[in-house]
Design a protein around this motif. Structure first.
Motif, short mmCIF file in Angstrom:
data_model
loop_
_atom_site.label_atom_id
_atom_site.label_comp_id
_atom_site.label_asym_id
_atom_site.label_seq_id
_atom_site.Cartn_x
_atom_site.Cartn_y
_atom_site.Cartn_z
N GLN A 269 3.83 41.26 51.91
CA GLN A 269 3.30 40.00 52.40
C GLN A 269 3.19 39.96 53.92
OE1 GLN A 269 2.00 37.70 50.31
NE2 GLN A 269 2.50 39.28 48.79
N ASP A 270 3.67 41.01 54.59
CA ASP A 270 3.51 41.10 56.04
C ASP A 270 3.03 42.51 56.38
OD1 ASP A 270 5.77 42.89 56.16
OD2 ASP A 270 7.08 41.14 56.08
N GLN A 271 2.90 42.79 57.66
CA GLN A 271 2.34 44.07 58.08
C GLN A 271 3.39 45.15 58.29
OE1 GLN A 271 -0.07 42.56 61.44
NE2 GLN A 271 -1.85 43.31 60.33
N ARG A 295 0.61 47.07 54.18
CA ARG A 295 -0.56 46.19 54.12
C ARG A 295 -1.32 46.34 55.44
NH1 ARG A 295 -0.05 39.90 54.86
NH2 ARG A 295 -0.50 40.54 56.99
N TYR A 296 -2.59 46.75 55.34
CA TYR A 296 -3.35 46.98 56.57
C TYR A 296 -4.42 45.92 56.79
CZ TYR A 296 -6.72 49.17 53.36
OH TYR A 296 -7.59 49.41 52.32
N GLN A 297 -4.57 45.01 55.83
CA GLN A 297 -5.53 43.90 56.02
C GLN A 297 -5.03 42.70 55.23
OE1 GLN A 297 -9.59 44.65 54.81
NE2 GLN A 297 -10.40 43.30 56.37
N ALA A 298 -5.06 41.54 55.89
CA ALA A 298 -4.56 40.33 55.23
C ALA A 298 -5.62 39.64 54.39
CB ALA A 298 -4.02 39.36 56.29
N GLU A 299 -6.84 39.60 54.90
CA GLU A 299 -7.92 38.89 54.18
C GLU A 299 -9.20 39.70 54.23
OE1 GLU A 299 -9.56 36.46 51.72
OE2 GLU A 299 -7.49 36.13 52.38
N HIS A 301 -6.69 40.97 50.99
CA HIS A 301 -5.39 41.63 50.95
C HIS A 301 -5.57 43.07 50.50
CE1 HIS A 301 -1.28 42.53 49.60
NE2 HIS A 301 -0.90 41.57 50.43
N SER A 329 -6.99 49.16 59.85
CA SER A 329 -6.89 47.77 60.31
C SER A 329 -7.80 47.51 61.50
CB SER A 329 -5.43 47.46 60.65
OG SER A 329 -5.30 46.13 61.10
N ASN A 333 -10.77 44.89 60.63
CA ASN A 333 -10.48 43.54 61.08
C ASN A 333 -11.26 43.13 62.32
OD1 ASN A 333 -8.59 43.12 59.03
ND2 ASN A 333 -6.94 44.06 60.22
#
Length: 335
Positions: A269-271, A295-299, A301, A329, A333
């Motif tokens: 849930q975080d980077q 996780r390399y991109q939040a949106e 996911h 990322s 991003n």
């Protein structure tokens, strides 16, 4: 400053990760800087075993670390190594900013598997869905068309549509008109549904052509929503040379990679880079497998993971996963 038990645990874990064999008290006592007798080392090893940090395999005089012991080592004692320059060069030369997102993600997975000899797992290329920006039908021959669909991220779908008979220009023009009305500005699944409804009102050659287009769109949607797995052949080769039921179970589990991503989702849930060691996953098939995940991109996911044996070279591999994730990322991003 590490205490004596911590220092001995560190030596045991490092040696075990290096060669996979049980570590003896004699070996530990001979290491420079410790300056303690074999008896003192043995007593300390008994304490570490009582704490659940090491164990004695079978009747061996040596000890190997438990999952709990490796976890303590990684959380408190692991010193990460710099990513070799040749690897950084490969990352920069392979993951180029001008590549469409789906190609970028595929290349990242292949690169990780090739550099490490392990298995890489990545989120589906279109993890967050996709909006269709443009659709075209280009004539290649009288009975053959090229379907081109471009989404909002710039990814392009090319499919050759071969028909049983020549396609009249009127049919082509009408089909293209319906396609743009049904697809443009729509999310991919919604666009397929709209196209199905509109095709039924056309009939004849136009309906047949539109249904062919819909079939290609549906196939691509299914493929784009499948997680990507690279390097399975590394596991298969290892299983051939070393028959192991646990390895076979991992191979079978990777046939349904979506399940693995569901397990990883709550911890990503975080980077921050996450490390799941063997039994920590709660999955029997992964008791001897470690996972480095990020996780390399939040949106949308998006995550990437590297799967390998518990005896993984963590100091070497964690920075590599982070370097690949950083490159992804940075490119994905940006506006």
């Amino acid at each position: 400053m590490l205490s004596r038990p911590e220092l001995i645990l560190k030596l045991i874990v490092e040696q075990y990760l290096s060669d996979g064999t049980p570590v003896s008290s004699k070996f530990i006592s001979e290491q420079g800087g410790l300056q303690v007798s074999s008896a003192t080392v043995r007593n300390t090893m008994v304490q570490l075993e009582q704490m659940g940090l090491i164990r004695s395999p079978h009747t061996s005089a040596g000890r190997v670390p438990t999952t709990q012991g490796i976890r303590l080592f990684i959380d408190k004692m692991l010193q990460l190594e710099a990513v070799p320059q040749r690897w950084l060069n490969e990352i920069q030369q392979t993951l180029l900013p001008q590549l469409p997102p789906s190609v970028l993600i595929q290349r990242a997975g292949q690169l990780l598997a090739n550099l490490t000899g392990l298995v890489s797992l990545l989120s589906p290329p279109k993890a967050g869905g996709r909006v269709i920006r443009q659709a075209e039908l280009v004539r290649l021959a009288m009975d053959k068309l090229l379907l081109v669909v471009i989404d909002a991220e710039g990814d392009v779908l090319h499919r050759v549509l071969a028909q049983n008979a020549d396609i009249p220009q009127q049919t082509l023009s009408r089909s293209l008109c319906v396609l743009n009305a049904a697809l443009c500005g729509q999310c991919w699944p919604d666009a397929i549904g709209r196209l199905a409804l509109m095709a039924r009102t056309e009939g004849g050659d136009t309906e047949r052509l539109l249904l062919d287009v819909m079939a290609q769109l549906s196939l691509d949607e299914m493929q784009q929503n499948q997680p990507l797995v690279y390097g399975q052949h590394h596991l298969l080769q290892e299983a051939e040379h070393q028959p192991d039921a646990a390895l076979q179970q991992v191979v079978q589990l990777l046939e349904q990679p979506a399940c693995l991503l569901q397990i990883l989702a709550p911890v990503l849930q975080d980077q921050c880079t996450k490390l799941i060691l063997g039994r920590e996953s709660g999955i029997t098939e992964l008791h001897n497998v470690s996972i480095i995940a990020l996780r390399y991109q939040a949106e949308p996911h998006r995550v990437l993971a590297l799967l390998g044996p518990s005896r993984m070279h963590y100091a070497h591999l964690i920075p590599l996963v982070e370097a690949v994730g950083l490159q992804l990322s940075k490119h994905l991003n940006q506006p």
